[in-house]
Design a protein around this motif. Structure first.
Motif, PDB file in Angstrom:
ATOM      1  N   VAL A  50     -14.295  -4.961  -5.026  1.00  0.00           N
ATOM      2  CA  VAL A  50     -12.816  -4.939  -5.475  1.00  0.00           C
ATOM      3  C   VAL A  50     -12.095  -4.484  -7.083  1.00  0.00           C
ATOM      4  CG1 VAL A  50     -10.458  -6.427  -5.576  1.00  0.00           C
ATOM      5  CG2 VAL A  50     -11.869  -6.814  -3.741  1.00  0.00           C
ATOM      6  N   ASP A  51     -13.206  -5.030  -7.697  1.00  0.00           N
ATOM      7  CA  ASP A  51     -13.350  -4.145  -8.969  1.00  0.00           C
ATOM      8  C   ASP A  51     -13.967  -3.081  -9.419  1.00  0.00           C
ATOM      9  OD1 ASP A  51     -12.130  -6.650 -10.405  1.00  0.00           O
ATOM     10  OD2 ASP A  51     -13.987  -7.451 -11.212  1.00  0.00           O
ATOM     11  N   ARG A  52     -14.663  -2.824  -8.250  1.00  0.00           N
ATOM     12  CA  ARG A  52     -15.161  -1.240  -8.286  1.00  0.00           C
ATOM     13  C   ARG A  52     -14.424  -0.194  -8.000  1.00  0.00           C
ATOM     14  NH1 ARG A  52     -17.505   2.795 -11.048  1.00  0.00           N
ATOM     15  NH2 ARG A  52     -18.745   4.521  -9.671  1.00  0.00           N
ATOM     16  N   LEU A  53     -13.627  -1.115  -6.784  1.00  0.00           N
ATOM     17  CA  LEU A  53     -12.833   0.443  -6.662  1.00  0.00           C
ATOM     18  C   LEU A  53     -11.513   0.380  -7.772  1.00  0.00           C
ATOM     19  CD1 LEU A  53     -12.274  -1.162  -2.468  1.00  0.00           C
ATOM     20  CD2 LEU A  53     -13.647   0.281  -3.005  1.00  0.00           C
ATOM     21  N   ARG A  54     -11.330  -1.179  -7.733  1.00  0.00           N
ATOM     22  CA  ARG A  54      -9.858  -0.412  -8.921  1.00  0.00           C
ATOM     23  C   ARG A  54     -11.012   0.610  -9.966  1.00  0.00           C
ATOM     24  NH1 ARG A  54      -9.163  -5.593  -9.293  1.00  0.00           N
ATOM     25  NH2 ARG A  54      -7.006  -5.436  -7.895  1.00  0.00           N
ATOM     26  N   GLN A  55     -12.053   0.456 -10.321  1.00  0.00           N
ATOM     27  CA  GLN A  55     -12.211   1.873 -11.063  1.00  0.00           C
ATOM     28  C   GLN A  55     -12.668   2.468 -10.941  1.00  0.00           C
ATOM     29  OE1 GLN A  55     -16.478  -0.890 -12.133  1.00  0.00           O
ATOM     30  NE2 GLN A  55     -15.956  -0.181 -14.310  1.00  0.00           N
ATOM     31  N   LEU A  56     -13.043   3.074  -9.559  1.00  0.00           N
ATOM     32  CA  LEU A  56     -12.631   4.006  -9.450  1.00  0.00           C
ATOM     33  C   LEU A  56     -11.159   4.191  -8.462  1.00  0.00           C
ATOM     34  CD1 LEU A  56     -15.196   3.628  -6.447  1.00  0.00           C
ATOM     35  CD2 LEU A  56     -15.474   5.275  -8.403  1.00  0.00           C
ATOM     36  N   ASN A  57     -10.018   3.548  -9.166  1.00  0.00           N
ATOM     37  CA  ASN A  57      -8.629   4.580  -8.957  1.00  0.00           C
ATOM     38  C   ASN A  57      -8.868   4.441  -7.412  1.00  0.00           C
ATOM     39  OD1 ASN A  57      -5.905   4.417  -9.860  1.00  0.00           O
ATOM     40  ND2 ASN A  57      -6.706   6.764 -10.770  1.00  0.00           N
ATOM     41  N   VAL A  58      -8.762   3.789  -6.480  1.00  0.00           N
ATOM     42  CA  VAL A  58      -9.065   3.928  -4.930  1.00  0.00           C
ATOM     43  C   VAL A  58      -6.825   3.498  -4.975  1.00  0.00           C
ATOM     44  CG1 VAL A  58      -8.995   1.685  -3.743  1.00  0.00           C
ATOM     45  CG2 VAL A  58      -9.360   3.348  -2.385  1.00  0.00           C
ATOM     46  N   SER A  59      -6.454   3.099  -5.869  1.00  0.00           N
ATOM     47  CA  SER A  59      -4.869   3.505  -5.407  1.00  0.00           C
ATOM     48  C   SER A  59      -3.886   4.299  -5.675  1.00  0.00           C
ATOM     49  CB  SER A  59      -3.960   2.623  -6.329  1.00  0.00           C
ATOM     50  OG  SER A  59      -4.229   2.964  -7.842  1.00  0.00           O
ATOM     51  N   GLN A  60      -5.451   5.164  -5.868  1.00  0.00           N
ATOM     52  CA  GLN A  60      -4.168   6.479  -6.109  1.00  0.00           C
ATOM     53  C   GLN A  60      -4.435   7.378  -4.581  1.00  0.00           C
ATOM     54  OE1 GLN A  60      -6.531   9.479  -8.706  1.00  0.00           O
ATOM     55  NE2 GLN A  60      -8.341   9.420  -7.427  1.00  0.00           N
ATOM     56  N   GLU A  61      -5.011   7.162  -3.922  1.00  0.00           N
ATOM     57  CA  GLU A  61      -5.028   7.694  -2.310  1.00  0.00           C
ATOM     58  C   GLU A  61      -3.940   6.712  -1.655  1.00  0.00           C
ATOM     59  OE1 GLU A  61      -6.315  10.324  -1.477  1.00  0.00           O
ATOM     60  OE2 GLU A  61      -7.685   9.894  -3.395  1.00  0.00           O
ATOM     61  N   GLY A  62      -3.345   5.925  -1.992  1.00  0.00           N
ATOM     62  CA  GLY A  62      -2.205   4.997  -0.849  1.00  0.00           C
ATOM     63  C   GLY A  62      -2.787   4.009  -1.061  1.00  0.00           C
ATOM     64  N   ILE A  63      -4.174   3.198  -1.710  1.00  0.00           N
ATOM     65  CA  ILE A  63      -5.305   2.131  -0.761  1.00  0.00           C
ATOM     66  C   ILE A  63      -4.740   0.909  -1.798  1.00  0.00           C
ATOM     67  CG2 ILE A  63      -6.697   1.247  -0.350  1.00  0.00           C
ATOM     68  CD1 ILE A  63      -7.605   3.587   0.783  1.00  0.00           C
ATOM     69  N   GLN A  64      -3.746  -0.422  -1.189  1.00  0.00           N
ATOM     70  CA  GLN A  64      -3.324  -0.798  -2.232  1.00  0.00           C
ATOM     71  C   GLN A  64      -4.463  -2.076  -2.167  1.00  0.00           C
ATOM     72  OE1 GLN A  64      -1.293  -1.195  -4.491  1.00  0.00           O
ATOM     73  NE2 GLN A  64      -0.302   0.473  -3.769  1.00  0.00           N
ATOM     74  N   LEU A  65      -5.315  -2.496  -3.309  1.00  0.00           N
ATOM     75  CA  LEU A  65      -5.872  -3.640  -3.903  1.00  0.00           C
ATOM     76  C   LEU A  65      -5.553  -4.952  -4.024  1.00  0.00           C
ATOM     77  CD1 LEU A  65      -8.309  -1.679  -5.689  1.00  0.00           C
ATOM     78  CD2 LEU A  65      -8.521  -2.098  -3.500  1.00  0.00           C
ATOM     79  N   PRO A  66      -5.849  -6.161  -3.445  1.00  0.00           N
ATOM     80  CA  PRO A  66      -5.170  -7.917  -4.030  1.00  0.00           C
ATOM     81  C   PRO A  66      -5.092  -7.558  -5.542  1.00  0.00           C
ATOM     82  CG  PRO A  66      -7.009  -7.390  -2.701  1.00  0.00           C
ATOM     83  CD  PRO A  66      -7.453  -5.893  -2.842  1.00  0.00           C
ATOM     84  N   THR A  67      -4.012  -8.019  -5.791  1.00  0.00           N
ATOM     85  CA  THR A  67      -4.316  -8.140  -7.447  1.00  0.00           C
ATOM     86  C   THR A  67      -3.679  -9.350  -7.969  1.00  0.00           C
ATOM     87  OG1 THR A  67      -4.387  -5.894  -7.387  1.00  0.00           O
ATOM     88  CG2 THR A  67      -3.788  -6.691  -9.249  1.00  0.00           C
ATOM     89  N   ILE A  68      -3.919 -10.339  -9.128  1.00  0.00           N
ATOM     90  CA  ILE A  68      -3.196 -10.765  -9.897  1.00  0.00           C
ATOM     91  C   ILE A  68      -2.718 -10.121 -10.330  1.00  0.00           C
ATOM     92  CG2 ILE A  68      -2.860 -13.330 -10.780  1.00  0.00           C
ATOM     93  CD1 ILE A  68      -5.727 -14.157  -9.312  1.00  0.00           C
ATOM     94  N   VAL A  69      -1.276 -10.276 -10.623  1.00  0.00           N
ATOM     95  CA  VAL A  69       0.095  -9.847 -12.088  1.00  0.00           C
ATOM     96  C   VAL A  69       0.251 -10.699 -12.611  1.00  0.00           C
ATOM     97  CG1 VAL A  69       1.791  -8.291 -11.914  1.00  0.00           C
ATOM     98  CG2 VAL A  69       0.021  -7.911  -9.558  1.00  0.00           C
TER      99      VAL A  69
END
Length: 681
Positions: A50-69
């Motif tokens: 998940v951290d790697r997906l976040r690094q790849l900025n997959v959220s720019q594709e509209g895909i939300q990652l599990p995140t503690i905000v």
């Protein structure tokens, strides 16, 4: 000596108990080791993925990652909580310390690593923990400016060392309503937009930091989280500064007036220059010995409990969301691949452009054949303006209606000209030395010419209307099929305009020939002419002459096929001439029906043939001449994509590359977990 036992028995019992303690400790150590191994094999790879997906900025594709905000009002103690979890010092100061989203990636392991990532792939290694705050400040200044403004561009802090929980948290700017000097007037709105963007997705866990010194319902962070998580099922509250306001804290966290679904954890902030070890020891003593705080359930107090809860929640939400993330990645990859596949191909040579151009022409011809020749409207079922055969048929029907099928048999309304006056005048002017009762042919031609010339504008209007419509339709279809190459639209428009000029000229010539042919001779092989003339003569001629000759009869007579006419003016004329005029009018009326039929049928067939010829041959020839030309100027423009097309293709290719990398990453992680599980079994 133990009560009831002698010395030897007591010593033996002590040895037995020590042995039990050792076995229990060994068992506990083994269990802990097994849990750690399971964690490293099952959970840690998911967190890393998940951290790697976040690094790849997959959220720019509209895909939300599990995140503690992490959210909280200004000065609620957010930084202190995060410092305690990470064991490092973060920026401190007056006002907003966190001016950009700070992604804190904590990793329990060796060797130690501290680094900061921001911007477009900028990675800076941090030499020591003492330099972390300065590194964050420097990166923040670069992303949000050196003033007190904020930015939604994130900074990532990686902290790897022994003893920290495996967590990834996003720390957001503290909520403030009143801007301080140097902050924009809409600072609250800016912060609120950033916070809502992070906490709105259902995959986000909200860590709401509340100060024990305030009433929870009055906290702005509570209001914001309740807007997106009304039931509180994904909100965890951490209560700071418990040592400053112990009174009533137990009731606050047990009554839960603000609907915190994941519960509360109360903590003590680090004070002054305390070490983190000293702070944790003081925290333990506080919740064990304080007369009020010691009454709070031990599962709800302390930074270690908070770390454990967050780790558990994070692992749970990742496990729950990962299948959906995989599905979203696959769906988005499929859509992006389809969209790229539907885009025009890259054109690298003139030959490529020529092939693509003729492919477009083929598509245009196929569409026009459907719309203008075969009457198939499946491509545009709801847009009646594209239903070519139907619209042209309407125009032809209107054209036929504008050509009077019958010659006027009665005196003209409003102009005062009596019945048969025109015909008698023509007969007088064309009389010659002829046999008795001979009807001069030139008289019919004179009347026919006047009749034809009075309506000759109607066929000209028709062809103008038809070709205006066809030009608009052809241009619309052509632009639709060449929409990926707008750079050739000017050439295509010139080609269509040039072709339509030729078509209009050809139709105008055809109309002129149709009219001219009608004036060459009064000829028809249509048996309807004779039938109609005989009917008019047999039913009306005798009655007409009788009314003219019998001056005692009524002057107004009802003639079959003509209606009521006044013949009083004809009683003063030559009866023979009046009879000839009636015959002439009957002949013209019968012949006019044949003329109109020829004008309608001839022009309709001409139009339909012209449309067919345009679709099947002329358009392709004209486009080739204009777009290809002698030096390929027009088609060479297709080699240079428009900025919009180039940008879209580049975006889709980057999206596909990113999504494929993300898919492979998740697949590799799952394979690794499954392989490890199988090996253990």
């Amino acid at each position: 000596m133990r009560f009831g036992l002698d010395g030897g028995e007591a010593a033996e019992l002590d040895l037995e108990m020590e042995d039990v303690d050792v076995k229990q400790q060994a068992h506990s150590a083994a269990a802990a080791s097994a849990m750690a191994a399971s964690y490293n094999e099952q959970i840690r790879p998911l967190l890393d993925a998940v951290d790697r997906l976040r690094q790849l900025n997959v959220s720019q594709e509209g895909i939300q990652l599990p995140t503690i905000v992490v959210v909280g009002d200004q000065s609620s103690g957010k930084s202190s909580v995060l410092e305690s979890l990470a064991g490092i010092s973060l920026p401190r100061g007056q006002g907003i310390c966190t001016r950009v989203p700070l992604v804190m990636r904590l990793q329990d392991g060796e060797p130690p690593k501290l680094e900061i990532e921001y911007g477009s792939g900028c990675v800076v290694a941090i030499a020591s923990e003492e330099e972390v705050a300065d590194a964050i400040d420097a990166a923040t200044a670069e992303m949000a400016g050196s003033g007190k403004g904020i930015s939604d561009a994130p900074i990532t802090l990686v902290v790897r060392k022994r003893g920290v929980p495996d967590l990834t948290l996003v720390d957001l700017p503290g909520i403030t309503r009143v801007p301080v000097q140097g902050q924009p007037e809409d600072i609250y709105d800016q912060i609120a937009r950033i916070i809502r963007a992070y906490i709105a997705p259902k995959e986000s866990i909200i860590l709401n930091v509340l100060s024990a010194t305030v009433d929870f319902p009055t906290c702005e962070s509570i209001r914001m989280s309740q807007q997106v998580d009304r039931s509180g099922e994904r909100t965890l509250a951490v209560v700071t500064k418990a040592d400053r306001a112990p009174e009533g804290l137990l009731e606050k966290v047990t009554m839960d007036d603000v609907h915190i679904g994941l519960g509360y954890v109360c903590v003590r902030n680090r004070v002054g220059d305390e070490t983190y070890e000293d702070a944790r020891a003081a925290e333990r003593r506080l919740f064990e010995e304080h007369p009020l705080l010691s009454r709070i359930d031990k599962s709800m107090v302390g930074i270690p409990k908070l770390a454990g809860r967050l780790t558990q929640i994070q692992a749970s939400i990742i496990a729950r969301c990962l299948p959906d993330i995989v599905k979203q990645i696959n769906d988005k990859l499929s859509r992006s691949s389809d969209e790229l596949g539907q885009m025009p191909p890259d054109l690298n040579t003139v030959a490529d452009a020529v092939r693509e151009f003729y492919h477009i022409v083929k598509q245009v011809r196929a569409s026009l054949e459907k719309l203008l020749v075969r009457g198939e409207f499946d491509e545009y079922p709801d847009d009646r303006s594209f239903h070519g055969t139907a619209r042209i048929t309407e125009m032809l029907s209107g054209y036929a209606g504008k050509l009077p099928a019958q010659c006027s048999m009665r005196q003209r309304d409003g102009d005062g000209e009596p019945f048969l006056a025109e015909e008698m005048g023509v007969l007088e002017e064309t009389k010659g030395i002829n046999l008795p009762n001979f009807l001069p042919r030139s008289a019919l031609l004179v009347l026919l010419r006047k009749k034809v010339e009075s309506v000759m504008h109607v066929p000209h209007d028709l062809v103008a209307q038809v070709w205006d419509y066809v030009e608009e339709l052809v241009m619309g279809i052509l632009q639709h099929h060449s929409r990926s190459y707008p750079q050739v639209h000017p050439s295509c428009r010139r080609a269509v305009q040039s072709l339509m000029d030729k078509v209009r000229a050809r139709s105008a010539q055809h109309v002129n020939e149709l009219v001219a042919m009608e004036l060459v001779a009064d000829y028809t092989a249509n048996p309807g002419y004779t039938t109609k003339w005989n009917d008019m003569m047999s039913q009306g001629h005798g009655r007409f002459l009788g009314a003219v000759e019998d001056h005692s009869s009524p002057a107004v007579v009802d003639l079959p096929g003509i209606g009521e006419v006044d013949v009083s003016h004809l009683r003063q004329q030559d009866n023979k001439l009046a009879g000839q005029a009636f015959d002439l009018k009957a002949r013209l009326a019968a012949y006019w029906s044949c003329v109109v039929l020829r004008l309608v049928d001839g022009l309709a067939l001409h139009v339909l043939y012209g449309v067919k010829r345009l679709v099947e041959k002329d358009l392709e020839d004209e486009l080739a001449a204009q777009v290809l030309g002698s030096n390929m100027d027009g088609v060479e423009r297709m080699l240079v994509p428009t900025p919009a097309t180039a940008a879209k293709r580049d975006r889709l290719r980057k999206s596909i590359s990113l999504l494929r990398e993300c898919r492979e990453l998740v697949a590799h992680t799952m394979d690794k977990i499954n392989t490890t599980s199988s090996d253990r079994v």
